[in-house]
Design an enzyme around this catalytic site. Structure first.
Site, short mmCIF file in Angstrom:
data_model
loop_
_atom_site.label_atom_id
_atom_site.label_comp_id
_atom_site.label_asym_id
_atom_site.label_seq_id
_atom_site.Cartn_x
_atom_site.Cartn_y
_atom_site.Cartn_z
N CYS A 128 0.82 -1.22 0.00
CA CYS A 128 0.00 0.00 0.00
C CYS A 128 0.85 1.26 0.00
O CYS A 128 0.32 2.35 -0.19
CB CYS A 128 -0.92 0.00 1.22
SG CYS A 128 -1.95 -1.45 1.28
N HIS A 267 -2.85 7.03 3.17
CA HIS A 267 -3.37 5.80 2.55
C HIS A 267 -4.75 5.52 3.14
O HIS A 267 -4.95 5.63 4.35
CB HIS A 267 -2.40 4.65 2.83
CG HIS A 267 -2.98 3.31 2.55
ND1 HIS A 267 -3.65 3.01 1.39
CD2 HIS A 267 -2.99 2.16 3.30
CE1 HIS A 267 -4.05 1.76 1.43
NE2 HIS A 267 -3.67 1.22 2.58
N ASN A 298 -10.32 0.30 0.39
CA ASN A 298 -8.86 0.36 0.46
C ASN A 298 -8.31 -0.21 -0.85
O ASN A 298 -8.42 -1.41 -1.11
CB ASN A 298 -8.41 -0.47 1.67
CG ASN A 298 -6.90 -0.59 1.79
OD1 ASN A 298 -6.17 -0.32 0.85
ND2 ASN A 298 -6.45 -1.00 2.97
O1 UT7 Z 1 -3.91 -1.35 3.51
C1 UT7 Z 1 -2.92 -2.05 4.19
C2 UT7 Z 1 -2.88 -1.66 5.60
N1 UT7 Z 1 -4.03 -2.19 6.28
C3 UT7 Z 1 -4.50 -1.61 7.35
O2 UT7 Z 1 -3.98 -0.59 7.75
C4 UT7 Z 1 -5.64 -2.29 8.05
C5 UT7 Z 1 -5.64 -1.91 9.49
N2 UT7 Z 1 -6.65 -2.63 10.26
C6 UT7 Z 1 -7.95 -2.32 10.24
O3 UT7 Z 1 -8.37 -1.46 9.48
C7 UT7 Z 1 -8.86 -3.00 11.24
O4 UT7 Z 1 -8.09 -3.87 12.02
C8 UT7 Z 1 -10.05 -3.78 10.61
C9 UT7 Z 1 -11.03 -2.80 10.01
C10 UT7 Z 1 -9.52 -4.73 9.55
C11 UT7 Z 1 -10.77 -4.60 11.67
O5 UT7 Z 1 -11.23 -3.73 12.71
P1 UT7 Z 1 -10.86 -4.01 14.23
O6 UT7 Z 1 -11.54 -2.98 15.01
O7 UT7 Z 1 -9.36 -4.08 14.34
O8 UT7 Z 1 -11.51 -5.42 14.50
P2 UT7 Z 1 -10.84 -6.72 15.12
O9 UT7 Z 1 -10.18 -7.50 14.05
O10 UT7 Z 1 -10.06 -6.37 16.34
O11 UT7 Z 1 -12.13 -7.50 15.60
C12 UT7 Z 1 -13.00 -6.99 16.65
C13 UT7 Z 1 -14.18 -7.90 16.80
C14 UT7 Z 1 -13.83 -9.36 16.94
O12 UT7 Z 1 -14.78 -9.95 17.81
P3 UT7 Z 1 -14.44 -10.21 19.35
O13 UT7 Z 1 -13.23 -11.10 19.36
O14 UT7 Z 1 -14.17 -8.85 19.95
O15 UT7 Z 1 -15.68 -10.86 19.87
C15 UT7 Z 1 -14.00 -9.93 15.55
O16 UT7 Z 1 -14.31 -11.29 15.57
O17 UT7 Z 1 -15.00 -7.82 15.61
C16 UT7 Z 1 -15.18 -9.14 15.06
N3 UT7 Z 1 -15.17 -9.01 13.60
C17 UT7 Z 1 -16.28 -8.72 12.91
N4 UT7 Z 1 -17.54 -8.48 13.29
C18 UT7 Z 1 -18.43 -8.18 12.32
C19 UT7 Z 1 -14.15 -9.13 12.74
N5 UT7 Z 1 -14.56 -8.91 11.49
C20 UT7 Z 1 -15.88 -8.65 11.56
C21 UT7 Z 1 -16.85 -8.34 10.59
N6 UT7 Z 1 -18.12 -8.11 11.03
N7 UT7 Z 1 -16.58 -8.24 9.28
#
Ligand code: UT7
Length: 348
Positions: A128, A267, A298
């Site tokens: 990215c 980004h 993204n």
């Molecule tokens: O472009 C390259 C660089 N990439 C980035 O910079 C990406 C950076 N990361 C992010 O943007 C975020 O980490 C995401 C948007 C991908 C995810 O958001 P998050 O707030 O970090 O979520 P998480 O992975 O920590 O998950 C939080 C909770 C989990 O549940 P529990 O364990 O708290 O019960 C996941 O299982 O959300 C759950 N979860 C979802 N729930 C509904 C994960 N994916 C989903 C989903 N829908 N699609």
């Protein structure tokens, strides 16, 4: 005493002390995919996706919208908007991690498609942050005298690598291409780059090009396979801390303070990361913050030129504004620059 003929000096070529963004162009695939459509295949809701990432829609390329096609459209539009004789373009860089073949690379074909067959043309892969790396190379090529007018394309067909049933990644990515023309300038309008990498976290984002092997093994075209895997929270934490610091160093390297810029174009990975970085940098409320992620998702190496094009087209920023750009992602790697924005591109 060295044993060579020191009466001969090798000409270094004449560079330009300054470089500038002269034009910009974009290509967004026709098909728009909403969060609702994504949620047909994953256990999630549009509200969750919007709240956690800032995304509502993304563009997904159809069969004819290849990396070459999208790049050529964006590049041609950038050259047209630069208002230069297209014959002056003497190099083209394609920044991408999703071109379908290792060999040949994409850039020579794109150069040919925009009527510049024969010029220097190469691809770079830096996830990215690819566009920032490409922009740095282009700018330094012009400063050094190797080239005069360079087209830099950021392009991705992320949909190639997405498993639409993987709720960790299915909602994040989109496809598209953005391009700029970089040229010589009396005044310097592109800062020196601030860039780096962290190979110790290289497993945080992976996109394995196993397609060829799969076809060889099975002798058939594969069903969509999960080539793209990301540890989102690991990347989030790295970005919120390290990239915020790198952004501050980018301003410093450019000799510009936070209250002197008009636009922040990070980004487009996550709306929350962008807000956190703006806060860390102490950007005044008057600074327009790119939010192209909402309608574009993204798009990896394409996201900065696409976001820049949107801001200019929609009037959130204008020609001559100072913008802080910072790309970050797979590698892990990052690259930041302060640039003066080019003119608003003509409507497509
Ligand atoms: O472009 C390259 C660089 N990439 C980035 O910079 C990406 C950076 N990361 C992010 O943007 C975020 O980490 C995401 C948007 C991908 C995810 O958001 P998050 O707030 O970090 O979520 P998480 O992975 O920590 O998950 C939080 C909770 C989990 O549940 P529990 O364990 O708290 O019960 C996941 O299982 O959300 C759950 N979860 C979802 N729930 C509904 C994960 N994916 C989903 C989903 N829908 N699609």
């Amino acid at each position: 005493m060295a044993d060579f003929n020191d009466t001969v000096t090798i000409a270094a070529g004449e560079g330009s002390p300054g470089t500038a963004l002269l034009g910009i162009g974009a290509y967004r695939p026709r098909r728009v995919v909403s969060n609702e459509e994504i949620c047909e295949k994953i256990d999630s809701t549009s509200e969750w996706i919007y709240e956690r990432s800032g995304i509502l829609n993304r563009h997904v390329a159809e069969k004819d919208e290849s990396v070459i096609f999208m790049s050529s459209e964006a590049a041609a539009r950038a050259v047209a908007s630069a208002g230069i004789d297209p014959e002056l373009v003497d190099a083209l860089i394609v920044c991408t991690s999703t071109y379908e073949t290792y060999v040949p690379h994409a850039a020579p074909k794109v150069a040919d498609n925009i009527g510049r067959n024969g010029i220097a043309a190469f691809d770079i892969t830096a996830g990215c942050s690819g566009f920032g790396y490409g922009l740095a190379l282009a700018s330094n090529m012009i400063r050094g005298g190797g080239s005069r007018y360079v087209v830099v394309v950021g392009v991705e067909r992320m949909s190639e690598g997405i498993d639409w049933t993987d709720r960790n990644t299915a909602f994040i990515f989109g496809d598209g291409a953005g391009a700029v023309v970089v040229g010589p300038s009396e005044t310097n309008e592109i800062s020196q780059v601030v860039w780096g990498s962290d190979g110790q976290q290289s497993e945080a984002i992976t996109l394995t090009k196993t397609l060829r092997e799969y076809i060889d093994e099975t002798q058939e075209a594969p069903a969509p396979a999960p080539f793209l895997v990301m540890d989102g929270s690991k990347v989030f934490r790295w970005a919120a801390v390290q990239i915020a610091k790198a952004s501050a160093r980018t301003l410093e390297a450019a000799g510009v303070t936070a209250d002197q810029i008009q636009a922040f174009i990070p980004h487009q990975a996550n709306g929350r990361i962008n807000s956190a970085m703006a806060k860390h940098l102490g950007l005044p409320d008057t600074v327009a913050i790119a939010n192209d992620i909402e309608q574009t998702g993204n798009t990896s190496a394409a996201s900065i030129p696409l976001a820049m094009e949107t801001m200019l087209r929609e009037g959130q920023a204008k020609q001559g504004d100072l913008a802080l750009c910072i790309g970050f992602g797979a590698g892990l790697s990052y690259a930041g620059q302060v640039v003066r924005l080019p003119a608003k591109p003509p409507a497509n």
